[in-house]
Design a protein around this motif. Structure first.
Motif, PDB file in Angstrom:
ATOM      1  N   ILE A 145       8.214   4.421   5.523  1.00  9.24           N
ATOM      2  CA  ILE A 145       6.767   4.705   5.572  1.00  9.24           C
ATOM      3  C   ILE A 145       5.967   3.418   5.794  1.00  9.24           C
ATOM      4  CG2 ILE A 145       6.922   6.778   4.125  1.00  9.24           C
ATOM      5  CD1 ILE A 145       6.066   5.128   1.713  1.00  9.24           C
ATOM      6  N   HIS A 194       0.827  -1.218   0.000  1.00  7.61           N
ATOM      7  CA  HIS A 194       0.000   0.000   0.000  1.00  7.61           C
ATOM      8  C   HIS A 194       0.857   1.261   0.000  1.00  7.61           C
ATOM      9  CE1 HIS A 194      -4.215  -1.323   0.473  1.00  7.61           C
ATOM     10  NE2 HIS A 194      -3.645  -2.447   0.846  1.00  7.61           N
ATOM     11  N   ASP A 226       8.717  -7.739  -4.177  1.00  5.90           N
ATOM     12  CA  ASP A 226       9.178  -9.122  -3.967  1.00  5.90           C
ATOM     13  C   ASP A 226       8.026 -10.127  -4.007  1.00  5.90           C
ATOM     14  OD1 ASP A 226       7.938  -8.702  -1.535  1.00  5.90           O
ATOM     15  OD2 ASP A 226       9.589  -9.500  -0.323  1.00  5.90           O
ATOM     16  N   PHE A 239      -9.348   3.423  10.703  1.00  5.69           N
ATOM     17  CA  PHE A 239      -9.197   1.983  10.435  1.00  5.69           C
ATOM     18  C   PHE A 239     -10.574   1.360  10.309  1.00  5.69           C
ATOM     19  CE2 PHE A 239      -8.700  -2.408  11.944  1.00  5.69           C
ATOM     20  CZ  PHE A 239      -7.613  -2.805  11.183  1.00  5.69           C
ATOM     21  N   ASN A 274       9.287  -5.306   9.040  1.00  7.85           N
ATOM     22  CA  ASN A 274      10.473  -5.730   8.274  1.00  7.85           C
ATOM     23  C   ASN A 274      11.534  -4.628   8.335  1.00  7.85           C
ATOM     24  OD1 ASN A 274       9.452  -8.259   7.411  1.00  7.85           O
ATOM     25  ND2 ASN A 274       8.174  -7.216   5.892  1.00  7.85           N
TER      26      ASN A 274
HETATM   27  C1  LIG Z   1      -5.325  -9.870   5.713  1.00  8.13           C
HETATM   28  C2  LIG Z   1      -5.176  -8.423   6.058  1.00  8.13           C
HETATM   29  C3  LIG Z   1      -6.293  -7.633   6.251  1.00  8.13           C
HETATM   30  C4  LIG Z   1      -6.142  -6.288   6.567  1.00  8.13           C
HETATM   31  N1  LIG Z   1      -7.257  -5.519   6.716  1.00  8.13           N
HETATM   32  C5  LIG Z   1      -7.125  -4.189   6.963  1.00  8.13           C
HETATM   33  C6  LIG Z   1      -8.270  -3.357   7.071  1.00  8.13           C
HETATM   34  O1  LIG Z   1      -9.389  -3.823   7.003  1.00  8.13           O
HETATM   35  N2  LIG Z   1      -8.075  -2.032   7.271  1.00  8.13           N
HETATM   36  C7  LIG Z   1      -6.839  -1.478   7.361  1.00  8.13           C
HETATM   37  O2  LIG Z   1      -6.702  -0.251   7.521  1.00  8.13           O
HETATM   38  N3  LIG Z   1      -5.727  -2.257   7.286  1.00  8.13           N
HETATM   39  C8  LIG Z   1      -5.848  -3.584   7.093  1.00  8.13           C
HETATM   40  N4  LIG Z   1      -4.741  -4.374   7.009  1.00  8.13           N
HETATM   41  C9  LIG Z   1      -3.422  -3.766   7.224  1.00  8.13           C
HETATM   42  C10 LIG Z   1      -2.917  -3.105   5.967  1.00  8.13           C
HETATM   43  O3  LIG Z   1      -3.079  -3.971   4.863  1.00  8.13           O
HETATM   44  C11 LIG Z   1      -1.451  -2.731   6.155  1.00  8.13           C
HETATM   45  O4  LIG Z   1      -1.370  -1.820   7.230  1.00  8.13           O
HETATM   46  C12 LIG Z   1      -0.865  -2.133   4.893  1.00  8.13           C
HETATM   47  O5  LIG Z   1      -0.826  -3.092   3.867  1.00  8.13           O
HETATM   48  C13 LIG Z   1       0.518  -1.585   5.160  1.00  8.13           C
HETATM   49  O6  LIG Z   1       1.096  -1.165   3.951  1.00  8.13           O
HETATM   50  P1  LIG Z   1       2.677  -1.233   3.750  1.00  8.13           P
HETATM   51  O7  LIG Z   1       2.920  -0.799   2.352  1.00  8.13           O
HETATM   52  O8  LIG Z   1       3.352  -0.545   4.859  1.00  8.13           O
HETATM   53  O9  LIG Z   1       3.012  -2.769   3.900  1.00  8.13           O
HETATM   54  P2  LIG Z   1       2.557  -3.971   2.962  1.00  8.13           P
HETATM   55  O10 LIG Z   1       1.272  -3.680   2.307  1.00  8.13           O
HETATM   56  O11 LIG Z   1       2.690  -5.182   3.805  1.00  8.13           O
HETATM   57  O12 LIG Z   1       3.662  -4.011   1.815  1.00  8.13           O
HETATM   58  C14 LIG Z   1       5.023  -4.242   2.066  1.00  8.13           C
HETATM   59  C15 LIG Z   1       5.593  -4.958   0.875  1.00  8.13           C
HETATM   60  O13 LIG Z   1       7.020  -4.930   0.955  1.00  8.13           O
HETATM   61  C16 LIG Z   1       7.502  -6.192   0.555  1.00  8.13           C
HETATM   62  N5  LIG Z   1       8.892  -6.325   1.026  1.00  8.13           N
HETATM   63  C17 LIG Z   1       9.320  -6.530   2.294  1.00  8.13           C
HETATM   64  N6  LIG Z   1      10.661  -6.613   2.307  1.00  8.13           N
HETATM   65  C18 LIG Z   1      11.076  -6.427   1.028  1.00  8.13           C
HETATM   66  C19 LIG Z   1      12.363  -6.416   0.406  1.00  8.13           C
HETATM   67  N7  LIG Z   1      13.481  -6.585   1.098  1.00  8.13           N
HETATM   68  N8  LIG Z   1      12.435  -6.207  -0.942  1.00  8.13           N
HETATM   69  C20 LIG Z   1      11.287  -6.009  -1.668  1.00  8.13           C
HETATM   70  N9  LIG Z   1      10.050  -6.032  -1.124  1.00  8.13           N
HETATM   71  C21 LIG Z   1       9.968  -6.240   0.205  1.00  8.13           C
HETATM   72  C22 LIG Z   1       6.505  -7.143   1.171  1.00  8.13           C
HETATM   73  O14 LIG Z   1       6.571  -8.431   0.603  1.00  8.13           O
HETATM   74  C23 LIG Z   1       5.207  -6.424   0.812  1.00  8.13           C
HETATM   75  O15 LIG Z   1       4.801  -6.763  -0.487  1.00  8.13           O
HETATM   76  C24 LIG Z   1      -4.848  -5.732   6.709  1.00  8.13           C
HETATM   77  C25 LIG Z   1      -3.721  -6.532   6.545  1.00  8.13           C
HETATM   78  C26 LIG Z   1      -3.882  -7.862   6.223  1.00  8.13           C
HETATM   79  C27 LIG Z   1      -2.664  -8.720   6.050  1.00  8.13           C
END
Ligand SMILES: Cc1cc2nc3c(=O)[nH]c(=O)nc-3n(C[C@H](O)[C@H](O)[C@H](O)COP(=O)(O)OP(=O)(O)OC[C@H]3O[C@@H](n4cnc5c(N)ncnc54)[C@H](O)[C@@H]3O)c2cc1C
Length: 411
Positions: free
Chosen positions: A280, A18, A41, A327, A249
Motif C-alpha cells: 500500500i 502514513h 525504522d 493532493f 522502496n
Molecule cells: C516533505 C514532503 C512533503 C509532502 N507533502 C505532501 C502534500 O502536501 N500532500 C500530499 O498528499 N502528499 C505529500 N507528500 C507525500 C506523502 O507524504 C507520501 O505520499 C506519504 O507519506 C506516503 O505514505 P507511505 O506510508 O506510503 O510512505 P511513507 O510515509 O514514506 O512511510 C514509509 C515508511 O516506511 C519506512 N520503511 C521503509 N523501508 C522499511 C523497512 N525495511 N523496515 C521498516 N520501515 C521501513 C520508511 O522509513 C518510512 O518511515 C509529501 C512528502 C514529503 C516527503
C-alpha cells in the motif's frame, strides 16, 4: 486467504508512515483482535510528512506537533510498535527478519515501505550542506541550516523543491531554483498552473532557472560554495537542497520473489501474487479499473485510502480499491489542490482569474472531465472530488462560467 474471509493470525506492517499507521488504526477500528506489529525504522512515533516542507520547516514547534497519536494510543490499541528495520521476508515460513536479528511471524504481511529520495549523482553531491527532504530529521536539520545560511540553491522545481524554496525566501534567504524541464512541476500540473506558480515565486524574489542542469557542486574543502550549471554559469551558495524525485522502496519485496516494476505489483485489491502479502501507499504499483492500467501515486490520500481498503479486506469486507486521487501543495501564500488525475488531458478550461490569485484549471480528455487543479479555490476542489468520485462530468462552458453554480452539476 480468500478475498472475502477475514485474516487469521498476526498482521505485520513494514513501515510506519502514513499508510502503515492508518492500516494499524483502521484494523483496530474494524475490530481486528489479533496482534498487529507495526515496524518503524525511524526514531520517532509515526508522524505526518507534508508539514516537513511547509509549516514545520517554517515554525518553531517540536516533533510532537507532527505525531499522529501519542505513545499511549499504541498501548491502548494494542499495536506493537517495533523500532527496527525489516531486512528480509521468508514467505515459506511466513516470517519477517528484522535488522536486530529477531523474526516476526505473520498471518498477513503488508508492505508500506514508502519511497526514498533519488540521489543526485554529480561531483561533491555528498557534502554535508547538500540536503534532501523526506523525513523529520531532514526537516529538523534544514531548520537549523536555514537559520545560518544566506543563500540556497534548490535543485528540482517539483512540489517539495518549490515548497522549500518559498519557505527559504520567507526566511530571508536568496533562493535560486534549478529545473531541467521547460516549466515548474511539469510532470504533475498543467502549463497554466506552472506559469502561475512560476510568477508567484518570481514575485517573491525566487530566481527560477529553467532548462538547466546542475553539473557539479563547488566547494572549499567540505564547505559548499556554489553550483555549476550545464550552460556554463556558476551560482554561489552555502546550502543546496535537492528535490529530484523519489524511488519506491521495493527491494525486500523483490528479494522475496514478488513482482516489482516501478513499485510492488498488486492487483485491484492491493494484494501481491502471494495471497498473504499486500502492498500500500507510495511503494505500491496497483491495478486501477477506474483509470485502466496501473498506477503508483505519491500522496497522503492514496496512502490512507489504500490502508482503509486493505483493513476492510483483512477484516472480511473485500472490495477493489477505487479511491479518487486528490493532493495539495502549499507554496508561499498559495494553496494548490488537485482532484483527479490531470494527466492525458486534451483541453483545459479556466474558471476564475490567475490575476486575482484564485482560479481552477478544469482538465478534459475527449470531452470528459478528468481532473481539476485549483489555486485558492477550495470550493472548486471539493466540487471536483465529489463529481469525479461519482464519475460525473461538467460541460466546459459551464465550468468556465463563474455565474454557473457548480453544486447544481452534482445532482
Ligand atoms: C516533505 C514532503 C512533503 C509532502 N507533502 C505532501 C502534500 O502536501 N500532500 C500530499 O498528499 N502528499 C505529500 N507528500 C507525500 C506523502 O507524504 C507520501 O505520499 C506519504 O507519506 C506516503 O505514505 P507511505 O506510508 O506510503 O510512505 P511513507 O510515509 O514514506 O512511510 C514509509 C515508511 O516506511 C519506512 N520503511 C521503509 N523501508 C522499511 C523497512 N525495511 N523496515 C521498516 N520501515 C521501513 C520508511 O522509513 C518510512 O518511515 C509529501 C512528502 C514529503 C516527503
Amino acid at each position: 486467504m480468500g478475498q472475502g474471509a477475514a485474516v487469521k493470525g498476526p498482521v505485520v506492517i513494514v513501515g510506519a508512515g502514513h499508510a502503515g499507521f492508518q492500516l494499524a488504526t483502521s484494523l483496530r477500528q474494524a475490530g481486528f483482535a489479533d496482534p498487529i506489529h507495526l515496524i518503524n525504522d525511524e526514531a520517532h512515533l509515526p508522524y505526518q510528512r507534508p508539514p516537513l516542507s511547509k509549516a514545520y520547516l517554517k515554525g518553531t514547534g517540536g516533533p510532537e506537533t507532527l505525531m499522529f497519536r501519542p505513545q499511549k494510543f499504541y498501548s491502548d490499541q494494542n499495536i506493537d510498535l517495533v523500532y527496527d528495520r525489516a531486512v528480509a521476508v521468508h514467505r515459506d515460513a511466513r516470517n519477517v527478519l528484522l535488522a536486530s536479528g529477531a523474526t516476526l511471524d505473520y498471518g498477513h504481511l503488508v508492505f508500506a515501505t514508502g519511497a526514498r529520495n533519488r540521489l543526485l549523482d554529480i561531483p561533491n553531491a555528498n557534502l554535508p550542506d547538500v540536503r534532501y527532504l523526506r523525513i523529520l530529521d531532514d526537516s529538523e536539520s534544514l531548520r537549523t541550516l536555514l537559520a545560518g545560511a544566506k543563500r540556497v540553491v534548490v535543485i528540482g522545481a517539483g512540489f517539495i523543491g518549490l515548497e522549500f524554496a518559498a519557505t527559504a525566501r520567507i526566511k530571508g534567504l536568496e533562493v535560486d531554483v534549478l529545473e531541467l524541464g521547460a516549466r515548474v512541476m511539469a510532470r504533475a500540473v498543467t502549463a497554466e498552473i506552472s506559469d502561475y506558480f512560476q510568477k508567484q515565486h518570481a514575485d517573491a524574489g525566487v530566481r527560477i532557472h529553467l532548462g538547466v542542469q546542475a553539473t557539479s557542486i563547488e566547494a572549499d574543502g567540505a564547505k559548499v560554495t556554489g553550483v555549476s550549471l550545464s550552460d556554463g554559469r556558476h551560482i554561489p551558495t552555502d546550502l543546496v537542497v535537492v528535490g529530484v524525485g523519489v524511488l519506491p522502496n521495493v527491494e525486500i519485496a523483490s528479494e522475496a520473489g514478488l513482482a516489482v516494476a516501478s513499485g510492488i505489483v498488486v492487483d485491484e485489491y492491493l494484494l501481491t501474487s502471494d495471497p498473504h502479502i499486500s502492498a500500500i501507499g507510495d511503494c505500491a504499483l496497483f491495478a486501477s479499473p477506474r483509470f485502466g492500467g496501473t498506477l503508483r501515486l505519491e500522496s497522503v490520500q492514496n496512502a490512507t485510502d489504500h490502508a482503509r481498503c486493505v483493513a476492510a479486506r483483512l477484516t472480511g469486507d473485500a472490495k477493489p480499491y477505487d479511491g479518487q486521487p486528490w493532493f495539495w501543495s502549499d507554496q508561499g501564500n498559495d494553496k494548490l489542490q488537485i482532484a483527479g488525475l490531470t494527466t492525458g488531458y486534451d483541453q483545459v478550461v479556466l474558471r476564475g482569474d490567475p490575476a486575482q490569485k484564485a482560479f481552477s484549471a478544469f482538465c478534459y480528455k475527449e470531452g470528459r472531465l478528468v481532473g481539476i487543479e485549483s489555486v485558492n479555490r477550495a470550493g472548486d476542489h471539493m466540487f471536483g472530488r465529489r463529481l469525479l468520485a461519482a464519475e460525473g462530468t461538467i460541460d466546459p462552458g459551464k465550468a468556465a462560467d463563474l455565474n454557473f453554480d457548480l453544486k447544481s452539476a452534482l445532482n
